[in-house]
Design a protein around this motif. Structure first.
Motif, short mmCIF file in Angstrom:
data_model
loop_
_atom_site.label_atom_id
_atom_site.label_comp_id
_atom_site.label_asym_id
_atom_site.label_seq_id
_atom_site.Cartn_x
_atom_site.Cartn_y
_atom_site.Cartn_z
N LEU A 133 92.21 19.35 45.06
CA LEU A 133 91.16 20.05 45.79
C LEU A 133 90.64 19.22 46.95
CD1 LEU A 133 89.23 21.57 42.76
CD2 LEU A 133 90.46 22.86 44.53
N LEU A 134 90.54 17.91 46.76
CA LEU A 134 90.07 17.04 47.84
C LEU A 134 91.04 17.05 49.01
CD1 LEU A 134 88.64 14.01 45.84
CD2 LEU A 134 87.37 15.77 47.09
N ASP A 135 92.34 17.18 48.71
CA ASP A 135 93.33 17.29 49.77
C ASP A 135 93.03 18.49 50.66
OD1 ASP A 135 94.69 15.03 49.03
OD2 ASP A 135 96.25 16.08 47.92
N PHE A 136 92.72 19.61 50.02
CA PHE A 136 92.44 20.84 50.77
C PHE A 136 91.08 20.77 51.45
CE2 PHE A 136 95.75 22.66 48.01
CZ PHE A 136 96.51 23.29 48.97
N LEU A 137 90.16 20.02 50.89
CA LEU A 137 88.83 19.91 51.49
C LEU A 137 88.91 19.16 52.82
CD1 LEU A 137 85.77 20.36 51.11
CD2 LEU A 137 85.69 18.12 50.01
N ASP A 138 89.79 18.17 52.91
CA ASP A 138 89.87 17.31 54.09
C ASP A 138 90.76 17.85 55.20
OD1 ASP A 138 88.12 15.41 53.08
OD2 ASP A 138 89.71 14.32 52.05
N LYS A 139 91.68 18.74 54.83
CA LYS A 139 92.61 19.22 55.84
C LYS A 139 93.15 20.59 55.44
CE LYS A 139 96.21 16.53 53.55
NZ LYS A 139 97.13 15.38 53.64
N GLY A 140 93.80 21.21 56.39
CA GLY A 140 94.40 22.51 56.10
C GLY A 140 93.65 23.66 56.74
N PRO A 141 94.11 24.88 56.53
CA PRO A 141 93.47 26.06 57.12
C PRO A 141 92.02 26.20 56.65
CG PRO A 141 95.61 26.59 56.17
CD PRO A 141 95.27 25.21 55.71
N GLU A 142 91.20 26.81 57.49
CA GLU A 142 89.78 26.90 57.18
C GLU A 142 89.50 27.68 55.91
OE1 GLU A 142 86.49 29.15 59.51
OE2 GLU A 142 86.52 27.12 60.30
N ASP A 143 90.26 28.76 55.66
CA ASP A 143 89.97 29.55 54.45
C ASP A 143 90.29 28.75 53.19
OD1 ASP A 143 92.65 29.68 55.05
OD2 ASP A 143 92.88 31.80 54.59
N ALA A 144 91.28 27.85 53.26
CA ALA A 144 91.57 27.00 52.12
C ALA A 144 90.46 25.98 51.92
CB ALA A 144 92.90 26.26 52.32
N ARG A 145 89.93 25.45 53.01
CA ARG A 145 88.85 24.48 52.92
C ARG A 145 87.58 25.13 52.37
NH1 ARG A 145 88.08 21.36 58.32
NH2 ARG A 145 87.05 19.88 56.92
N ILE A 146 87.32 26.35 52.79
CA ILE A 146 86.16 27.08 52.28
C ILE A 146 86.31 27.32 50.78
CG2 ILE A 146 85.00 29.33 52.30
CD1 ILE A 146 85.46 29.39 55.33
N ALA A 147 87.51 27.70 50.37
CA ALA A 147 87.76 27.92 48.94
C ALA A 147 87.58 26.62 48.15
CB ALA A 147 89.16 28.49 48.73
N ALA A 148 88.03 25.50 48.73
CA ALA A 148 87.87 24.20 48.05
C ALA A 148 86.39 23.84 47.91
CB ALA A 148 88.60 23.11 48.84
N VAL A 149 85.61 24.11 48.95
CA VAL A 149 84.16 23.87 48.87
C VAL A 149 83.55 24.69 47.75
CG1 VAL A 149 81.96 24.30 50.05
CG2 VAL A 149 83.83 23.19 51.28
N THR A 150 83.96 25.94 47.65
CA THR A 150 83.41 26.83 46.64
C THR A 150 83.74 26.35 45.23
OG1 THR A 150 83.55 28.72 48.15
CG2 THR A 150 83.37 29.21 45.80
N VAL A 151 84.97 25.90 45.03
CA VAL A 151 85.36 25.42 43.69
C VAL A 151 84.67 24.09 43.37
CG1 VAL A 151 87.28 24.60 42.28
CG2 VAL A 151 87.58 26.61 43.72
N LEU A 152 84.73 23.14 44.29
CA LEU A 152 84.14 21.82 44.03
C LEU A 152 82.63 21.90 43.85
CD1 LEU A 152 86.25 19.72 46.56
CD2 LEU A 152 86.25 19.45 44.08
N GLY A 153 81.99 22.79 44.60
CA GLY A 153 80.55 22.93 44.49
C GLY A 153 80.09 23.49 43.16
N SER A 154 81.02 24.12 42.42
CA SER A 154 80.67 24.66 41.11
C SER A 154 80.89 23.64 39.99
CB SER A 154 81.51 25.92 40.83
OG SER A 154 82.88 25.58 40.65
#
Length: 302
Positions: A160-181
């Protein structure tokens, strides 16, 4: 001998490309019921079959063997590494994992996704495989993050941290949503995303929403971003809305505080110098107006 003959017949049927898809898939599944040991090497060869139904059956059999190994057989084999049986079980497990990696890389549809999901859940190193699948379009960004979230704790967080730091914006948003929970990762989302004025506004909006929903301490810091006049309108609106919702749910939002929040929103709207017709979502007052309409409908917030 009778069982050996039936196993051979089913092996030949599963591999026979002249037979109908359903016949081959059924043969493979029946083979797995009779002897999983015999089915694994056959299924491993069929993950690259041109017929999707056959690929799905093959991946399903391999996925089941990996899951069952994780429930004890593999650990038992590790406990007796020098025995012939232990080496055999471990060899079968390796065959299944290697074939699943091949399917994850080459199968373009459901079979490949199932292979990826199995590898993630089995705690294998799958970040490169997910990155490849995402880059090639075999899976959507949000789907990749959802797969990460199914991994065991350590590998899930790294993925998840990999996607949080890089990648398409919708993937980063999804990573924020998962990690924030996730309780232990909320401080990361709070400090690195929500309270970070340099973070992308859409990520900060997602952070405000998930933290407001899951973090019981959100009311202690949720309004800090509203004190900065440079905070983008979508972030301001999301922070104010999430604060109100969090306070409402915790029973801390009385009539006086509700009035203060509405006044703060009115002041921000009045202070906005950007024309309403602007197309930049970061400076547009549209999110503020939408929130005001919601506030005007009264409590509780929806």
């Amino acid at each position: 001998m009778e069982k050996a003959g039936e196993i051979e017949r089913l092996e030949l049927s599963a591999a026979d490309t002249n037979l109908h898809e359903s016949t081959r898939s059924k043969a493979l599944e029946e083979l797995a019921l009779i002897s999983e040991d015999a089915a694994i090497p056959v299924a491993a060869k069929l993950v690259a079959d041109p017929i999707e139904g056959v690929r799905k059956s093959a991946v399903g059999i391999l996925a089941n063997s990996v899951v069952m190994a994780g429930h004890g057989a593999r650990n038992h084999a590790h406990g007796t590494p020098n025995t012939a049986w232990g080496a055999y079980v471990e060899g079968q497990h390796r065959i299944a994992l290697d074939a699943l990696r091949l399917a994850a890389r080459e199968s373009p549809s459901e079979a490949g996704v199932l292979a990826l999901k199995t590898l993630v859940r089995s705690a294998e190193e799958t970040s490169p495989l997910l990155a490849e699948a995402l880059a090639s379009g075999r899976i959507a960004p949000k789907q990749a993050v959802e797969l990460c979230a199914q991994a065991p704790d350590a590998s899930s967080r790294a993925c998840l941290l990999d996607f949080l730091d890089k990648g398409p914006e919708d993937a980063r948003i999804a990573a924020v949503t998962v990690l924030g929970s996730i309780p232990r990762d909320r401080p990361l989302i709070r400090n690195k995303i929500f309270l970070n004025s340099q973070a992308a506004p859409d990520l900060r909006v997602a952070a405000a929403q998930v933290l407001g929903q899951y973090d019981p301490t959100f009311t202690s810091y949720g309004l800090t971003v509203t004190a900065d006049p440079k905070t983008p309108s979508p972030v301001y609106a999301a922070a104010l809305q999430s604060y109100a919702r969090s306070a409402e749910l915790s029973g801390k939002l009385d009539a006086a505080q509700w009035g203060v929040l509405k006044q703060a929103l009115e002041n921000r709207l009045k202070a906005s110098k950007e024309p309403d017709a602007t197309t930049d979502p970061n400076v547009s007052s549209a999110p503020l107006r939408e929130l005001m309409q919601m506030f005007n409908r009264g409590r509780p917030l929806q």
